[in-house]
Design a protein around this motif. Structure first.
Motif, PDB file in Angstrom:
ATOM      1  N   ALA A  28     -75.871   6.291  78.271  1.00 39.77           N
ATOM      2  CA  ALA A  28     -76.216   6.704  76.916  1.00 39.77           C
ATOM      3  C   ALA A  28     -77.739   6.782  76.759  1.00 39.77           C
ATOM      4  O   ALA A  28     -78.413   7.475  77.511  1.00 39.77           O
ATOM      5  CB  ALA A  28     -75.582   5.738  75.912  1.00 39.77           C
ATOM      6  N   ASP A  87     -67.432   8.539  70.607  1.00 35.86           N
ATOM      7  CA  ASP A  87     -67.909   7.283  71.162  1.00 35.86           C
ATOM      8  C   ASP A  87     -68.408   6.318  70.090  1.00 35.86           C
ATOM      9  O   ASP A  87     -68.214   5.102  70.192  1.00 35.86           O
ATOM     10  CB  ASP A  87     -69.029   7.550  72.174  1.00 35.86           C
ATOM     11  CG  ASP A  87     -68.493   8.039  73.508  1.00 35.86           C
ATOM     12  OD1 ASP A  87     -67.270   7.960  73.726  1.00 35.86           O
ATOM     13  OD2 ASP A  87     -69.295   8.503  74.333  1.00 35.86           O
ATOM     14  N   ASN A 111     -73.367  -1.056  74.114  1.00 33.82           N
ATOM     15  CA  ASN A 111     -74.134  -0.142  74.964  1.00 33.82           C
ATOM     16  C   ASN A 111     -75.497  -0.707  75.334  1.00 33.82           C
ATOM     17  O   ASN A 111     -75.794  -0.900  76.509  1.00 33.82           O
ATOM     18  CB  ASN A 111     -74.311   1.204  74.273  1.00 33.82           C
ATOM     19  CG  ASN A 111     -73.135   2.123  74.481  1.00 33.82           C
ATOM     20  OD1 ASN A 111     -72.209   1.792  75.223  1.00 33.82           O
ATOM     21  ND2 ASN A 111     -73.149   3.269  73.836  1.00 33.82           N
ATOM     22  N   GLU A 112     -76.348  -0.934  74.331  1.00 35.31           N
ATOM     23  CA  GLU A 112     -77.707  -1.394  74.614  1.00 35.31           C
ATOM     24  C   GLU A 112     -78.313  -2.045  73.386  1.00 35.31           C
ATOM     25  O   GLU A 112     -77.881  -1.811  72.256  1.00 35.31           O
ATOM     26  CB  GLU A 112     -78.610  -0.244  75.094  1.00 35.31           C
ATOM     27  CG  GLU A 112     -79.116   0.686  74.014  1.00 35.31           C
ATOM     28  CD  GLU A 112     -78.144   1.758  73.584  1.00 35.31           C
ATOM     29  OE1 GLU A 112     -78.054   2.021  72.367  1.00 35.31           O
ATOM     30  OE2 GLU A 112     -77.460   2.329  74.462  1.00 35.31           O
ATOM     31  N   GLY A 168     -73.022   1.149  78.896  1.00 33.31           N
ATOM     32  CA  GLY A 168     -73.957   1.914  78.086  1.00 33.31           C
ATOM     33  C   GLY A 168     -75.053   2.589  78.869  1.00 33.31           C
ATOM     34  O   GLY A 168     -75.939   3.233  78.286  1.00 33.31           O
ATOM     35  N   LEU A 205     -67.035   2.465  69.566  1.00 30.25           N
ATOM     36  CA  LEU A 205     -67.844   1.243  69.496  1.00 30.25           C
ATOM     37  C   LEU A 205     -67.513   0.456  68.229  1.00 30.25           C
ATOM     38  O   LEU A 205     -67.384  -0.774  68.265  1.00 30.25           O
ATOM     39  CB  LEU A 205     -69.327   1.588  69.539  1.00 30.25           C
ATOM     40  CG  LEU A 205     -69.848   2.210  70.840  1.00 30.25           C
ATOM     41  CD1 LEU A 205     -71.330   2.519  70.720  1.00 30.25           C
ATOM     42  CD2 LEU A 205     -69.593   1.304  72.030  1.00 30.25           C
ATOM     43  N   ASP A 248     -76.235  -1.602  68.204  1.00 26.31           N
ATOM     44  CA  ASP A 248     -74.982  -1.007  67.719  1.00 26.31           C
ATOM     45  C   ASP A 248     -74.916  -0.941  66.197  1.00 26.31           C
ATOM     46  O   ASP A 248     -73.942  -1.397  65.574  1.00 26.31           O
ATOM     47  CB  ASP A 248     -73.789  -1.786  68.253  1.00 26.31           C
ATOM     48  CG  ASP A 248     -73.459  -1.429  69.696  1.00 26.31           C
ATOM     49  OD1 ASP A 248     -74.212  -0.650  70.305  1.00 26.31           O
ATOM     50  OD2 ASP A 248     -72.448  -1.936  70.216  1.00 26.31           O
ATOM     51  N   ALA A 274     -79.687  -2.318  78.759  1.00 26.81           N
ATOM     52  CA  ALA A 274     -78.403  -1.636  78.693  1.00 26.81           C
ATOM     53  C   ALA A 274     -77.377  -2.295  79.598  1.00 26.81           C
ATOM     54  O   ALA A 274     -77.700  -2.800  80.674  1.00 26.81           O
ATOM     55  CB  ALA A 274     -78.552  -0.166  79.087  1.00 26.81           C
TER      56      ALA A 274
END
Length: 254
Positions: A156, A44, A114-115, A153, A48, A214, A149
């Motif tokens: 996660a 993953d 994701n967040e 995401g 990303l 990220d 998020a």
């Protein structure tokens, strides 16, 4: 249907690099700018990275798991790849845009698929003021941190912090507290996707915080603004019956 031009990319691990050699030998290798599809080999985290690297191309990305978690990846199989790509289902996701300001007044912008998370960077709990669309919603959150998020995401870090799993296409974001001390049982809120979130750090010299998006880290932040980047889209491909909607549902029953 004509055979698609495929751009393979792989994580630096031996397993992913070996798969890259075999797959490019079997299916060829196109430059990303000329490709119909990008195939990412890794986990993953590498997916990303690939989505960030190919953001300006508007080319769908199909991941095959040569890593550990693989929530965004399909099962690895070297046979019949063209047929799998032609049958794949597409999911479109929008990242978050973070604008972070540090104690020196430096402003850093970054995107997060994701967040975006804020975490304490010292021994004392963080103190945060939370504003939504310019309106104060919480004058003080005392916690180890907080995060916003996306649906993609939400399984996660958000889920590990006891945040909700969000369906793709629900049009909402998750605002989740990390180890909240006051309000003690407050875990967060569901926000419209169009909401603009602003975290202001109370007493950042005594209670330093860092922001993360990220892989982009900003230390000693004083405020962080987060909003969905509706002008940017990432196109992910999944095998039929194994798309993001199905994965998010399955995650809630396992």
């Amino acid at each position: 249907m004509p055979k698609p031009a495929i751009a393979f990319t792989a994580a630096p691990t031996p397993e992913a690099q070996a798969a890259l050699t075999r797959l490019t030998g079997a299916y060829g290798q196109a430059a990303a700018r000329d490709a119909d599809i990008v195939v990412a080999l890794g986990g993953d985290g590498f997916m990303l990275q690939t989505l960030h690297d190919t953001r300006g191309l508007d080319v769908p990305t199909y991941g095959m798991n040569r890593g550990t978690v693989g929530f965004l990846m399909n099962d690895y199989d070297e046979d019949g790849l063209v047929a799998r790509l032609q049958a794949a289902e597409e999911a479109v996701i929008n990242p978050l845009r973070m604008t972070a300001t540090d104690t020196d007044g430096t402003v850093v912008e970054a995107l997060a698929i994701n967040e975006v998370s804020l975490l304490r960077a010292g021994p004392q709990a963080a103190r945060l003021r939370i504003l939504i669309d310019g309106r104060e919603r919480m004058d003080e959150l005392v916690a180890d941190g907080a995060l916003v998020a996306t649906p993609a995401g939400s399984t996660a870090y958000n889920y590990s912090a006891h945040g909700p799993i969000l369906p793709i296409g629900a049009g909402v974001l998750a605002l989740t507290a990390v180890a909240a001390f006051r309000p003690r049982r407050w875990r967060g809120a569901l926000l419209p996707q169009a909401a603009r979130v602003r975290f202001e750090v109370v007493n950042p010299q005594k209670r330093p915080m860092m922001a993360e998006a990220d892989g982009t880290s900003v230390r000693d932040v004083t405020c962080v603004e987060i909003a969905s980047a509706g002008d940017i889209r990432h196109r992910l491909l999944f095998d039929p019956g194994h798309g993001l909607e199905e994965r998010l549902l399955r995650e809630q029953f396992t």
